[in-house]
Design an enzyme around this catalytic site. Structure first.
Site, PDB file in Angstrom:
ATOM      1  N   CYS A 115       8.355   2.171   5.220  1.00 49.15           N
ATOM      2  CA  CYS A 115       6.996   2.282   5.889  1.00 49.15           C
ATOM      3  C   CYS A 115       6.662   3.367   6.763  1.00 49.15           C
ATOM      4  CB  CYS A 115       7.365   1.035   6.900  1.00 49.15           C
ATOM      5  SG  CYS A 115       6.972  -0.589   6.121  1.00 49.15           S
ATOM      6  N   THR A 175       0.757  -1.097  -0.017  1.00 49.91           N
ATOM      7  CA  THR A 175      -0.055   0.006   0.121  1.00 49.91           C
ATOM      8  C   THR A 175       0.860   1.115  -0.002  1.00 49.91           C
ATOM      9  OG1 THR A 175      -0.208  -0.181   2.453  1.00 49.91           O
ATOM     10  CG2 THR A 175      -1.850  -1.225   1.065  1.00 49.91           C
TER      11      THR A 175
HETATM   12  C1  UDX Z   1       9.177  -0.328  10.522  1.00 51.17           C
HETATM   13  C2  UDX Z   1       8.930  -0.999  11.933  1.00 51.17           C
HETATM   14  O1  UDX Z   1      10.072  -1.056  12.721  1.00 51.17           O
HETATM   15  C3  UDX Z   1       8.193  -2.446  11.856  1.00 51.17           C
HETATM   16  O2  UDX Z   1       7.780  -2.666  12.756  1.00 51.17           O
HETATM   17  C4  UDX Z   1       7.115  -2.134  10.546  1.00 51.17           C
HETATM   18  O3  UDX Z   1       6.583  -3.600  10.542  1.00 51.17           O
HETATM   19  C5  UDX Z   1       7.882  -1.728   9.325  1.00 51.17           C
HETATM   20  O4  UDX Z   1       8.221  -0.457   9.571  1.00 51.17           O
HETATM   21  P1  UDX Z   1      11.458  -0.912   9.098  1.00 51.17           P
HETATM   22  O5  UDX Z   1      11.136   0.065   8.209  1.00 51.17           O
HETATM   23  O6  UDX Z   1      12.120  -2.224   8.603  1.00 51.17           O
HETATM   24  O7  UDX Z   1      10.389  -1.288  10.342  1.00 51.17           O
HETATM   25  O8  UDX Z   1      12.748  -0.144   9.729  1.00 51.17           O
HETATM   26  P2  UDX Z   1      13.103   0.408  11.191  1.00 51.17           P
HETATM   27  O9  UDX Z   1      13.997  -0.618  11.675  1.00 51.17           O
HETATM   28  O10 UDX Z   1      11.925   0.828  12.015  1.00 51.17           O
HETATM   29  O11 UDX Z   1      13.714   1.872  10.861  1.00 51.17           O
HETATM   30  C6  UDX Z   1      13.229   2.908  10.288  1.00 51.17           C
HETATM   31  C7  UDX Z   1      14.221   4.060  10.207  1.00 51.17           C
HETATM   32  O12 UDX Z   1      14.572   4.697  11.414  1.00 51.17           O
HETATM   33  C8  UDX Z   1      15.632   3.513   9.586  1.00 51.17           C
HETATM   34  O13 UDX Z   1      16.034   4.453   8.371  1.00 51.17           O
HETATM   35  C9  UDX Z   1      16.331   3.538  10.587  1.00 51.17           C
HETATM   36  O14 UDX Z   1      17.885   4.239  10.305  1.00 51.17           O
HETATM   37  C10 UDX Z   1      15.927   4.884  11.622  1.00 51.17           C
HETATM   38  N1  UDX Z   1      16.065   4.893  12.871  1.00 51.17           N
HETATM   39  C11 UDX Z   1      16.095   3.716  13.752  1.00 51.17           C
HETATM   40  C12 UDX Z   1      16.958   6.072  13.615  1.00 51.17           C
HETATM   41  O15 UDX Z   1      17.219   6.895  12.802  1.00 51.17           O
HETATM   42  N2  UDX Z   1      16.969   5.907  14.709  1.00 51.17           N
HETATM   43  C13 UDX Z   1      16.660   4.843  15.600  1.00 51.17           C
HETATM   44  O16 UDX Z   1      17.174   5.032  16.928  1.00 51.17           O
HETATM   45  C14 UDX Z   1      16.356   3.658  15.344  1.00 51.17           C
END
Ligand code: UDX
Length: 445
Positions: free
Chosen positions: A269, A93
């Site tokens: 996401c 989506t």
């Molecule tokens: C996310 C959710 O965590 C997950 O539960 C959902 O199903 C899909 O979206 P994801 O997109 O795989 O998962 O990434 P995630 O690990 O959440 O990280 C997202 C972003 O945040 C990344 O760009 C990461 O670098 C950033 N991030 C994460 C930070 O900048 N600081 C942090 O402390 C943690």
């Protein structure tokens, strides 16, 4: 008789879910409308980098030597309809072009096709992230005698296999009455193994299940933007956001996870989900409740701009004729996903302002090249850094954190200046090797 499961849509979520269902012992048929995807999966390969996923597929895809044979793939709706007792809908989506709202066309198309072939008595389970209210509407598209449940997915890229096989919670939204009770019973059977291992099983109504997903992602985005806002204040006040995060993280009510300041969140996401959530709240007349997410989004986008400014300053005020090495292109480590990647966004901005940018990423090179063909690319971190006036660390791959030798890198650059956009390198080590190390929200030393 064991339940037979179909998985509709074999992207990130679907491919992992299908393999996980086979691992749990079910007969599984994966369906996608893109024949190339199906061919690849049927050969046990996946079109993305996800640790452990190909091994899991190889253990179950029919026709692969030594596999259980429980997992097959098809492009035929008739075959899927005739096969499945439970149909998981896992199509994507994305954000609509030019709008905040989410594009439901793939979900709608999947339900329309499924409605024409599904057997009476089957259960359809939505896993896609959808605007609240969708499940009720979609239930109305299914024929009499076919029940719908909503079962959001929380998997993280890079940990997809682990998160699917050992979820930290299973959320199931069902309709009221006998149909809902039956749906719950079937899903308890599907998830019997993780539930026995201790995964909490939370049963809700449709809207709550839909909201659990978007509110969880909004909370995570808020946590990241909160610490990034603190980084801005630390910069202004001369504080150290890494120490601050460590200190507040010891408070169990706050917790230390998702408090890493840097260039912010990206990926397929969090950014699109918080935007779609705001758009949906607006439609429901509850937009005021989510106006704070607009601020979360702006804080996040501001991080990319401030990284560019930090680089400009390090180069004496301009990018023209300067060589910039960018380490990392994916939106996070252990993934080859470059969708809305803060790292590539920064690299692109510097390039467009006249910098000569060379990017290296352990797994994201092909995807990055496709999205930004005009950037320079190098086969190793060392090659990317050769002749650089500044090095930007923008995705915290282990290869960079633990594998880079500051002294060796110093020997190939023009000027040993490293800007850590992820607050993940050890400042002491880099400074000892003669580098000027700068990070977001931290003192200059
Ligand atoms: C996310 C959710 O965590 C997950 O539960 C959902 O199903 C899909 O979206 P994801 O997109 O795989 O998962 O990434 P995630 O690990 O959440 O990280 C997202 C972003 O945040 C990344 O760009 C990461 O670098 C950033 N991030 C994460 C930070 O900048 N600081 C942090 O402390 C943690």
């Amino acid at each position: 008789m064991a339940l037979k499961i179909t998985v509709i849509g074999t992207g990130y979520l679907g491919a992992t879910h299908a393999a996980a269902m086979a691992e749990l012992g079910f007969e599984v048929l994966g369906l996608d409308v893109v024949p190339e995807k199906i061919e690849m999966l049927a050969a046990g390969r996946v079109p993305m980098y996800e640790p452990g996923l190909e091994d899991l597929l190889a253990r179950h895809v029919a026709g692969i030597e030594g596999s259980s044979g429980r997992l097959r793939f098809t492009t035929s709706w008739e075959e899927a309809g005739a096969f499945g007792d439970v149909h998981f809908v896992c199509v994507n989506t994305p954000q609509k072009h030019g709008e905040y709202a989410c594009d439901m066309s793939y979900v709608d198309a999947a339900f329309a096709s499924l409605a024409g072939v599904v057997q009476e008595g089957a259960l359809v389970v939505g896993k896609s992230t959808v605007p609240v209210g969708s499940a009720l509407r979609l239930a109305g598209l299914l024929p009499e005698g076919v029940e719908l449940a909503w079962n959001p997915e929380f998997l993280r890229e890079g940990f997809a296999v682990q998160d699917t096989l050992h979820p930290d919670r299973i959320v199931v939204g069902v309709s009221e009455g006998a149909g809902g009770e039956r749906a719950e019973k079937v899903l308890r059977e599907v998830y019997a193994v993780p539930v026995a291992e201790g995964s909490p099983f939370v049963v809700t109504d449709y809207p709550t299940a839909e909201l659990v997903k978007t509110s969880a992602n909004s909370f995570l985005a808020t946590k990241i933007s909160f610490i990034n806002a603190m980084a801005e204040v630390c910069e202004a006040a001369g504080g150290d956001v890494a120490k601050l995060a460590e200190a507040i993280g010891h408070d169990e009510r706050i917790g230390s996870k998702f408090l890493r300041a840097g260039i912010g969140f990206g990926g397929g996401c969090l950014p699109k989900d918080i935007r779609a959530f705001m758009a949906r709240a607006g439609e429901l007349g509850a937009d005021q409740a989510l106006t704070f997410l607009r601020e979360i989004d702006s804080i996040n986008m501001r991080r990319r701009a401030s990284m560019v400014e930090m680089a400009r300053e390090a180069l004496g005020g301009g990018f023209l004729g300067k060589r910039v090495a960018v380490l990392g292109a994916t939106f996070k480590p252990d993934s080859d996903d470059v969708r809305d990647s803060p790292a590539l966004n920064v690299a692109g901005q510097i390039h467009l302002q006249g910098g000569q940018v060379t990017v290296y990423d352990p797994k994201g090179m092909d995807n990055a090249r496709r999205l930004f063909p005009t950037l320079g690319y190098a086969p190793t971190a060392l090659d990317a850094a050769r002749g650089a006036d500044v090095v930007l660390h923008l995705t915290e791959w282990r290869e960079f954190r633990d594998g880079l030798d500051p002294a060796e890198l110093a020997s190939v650059v023009t000027s040993p200046v490293i800007l850590d956009g992820r607050n993940a390198l050890d400042p002491v080590r880099w400074r000892e090797a003669g580098w000027t190390y700068r990070a977001m929200g931290r003192p200059r030393a």
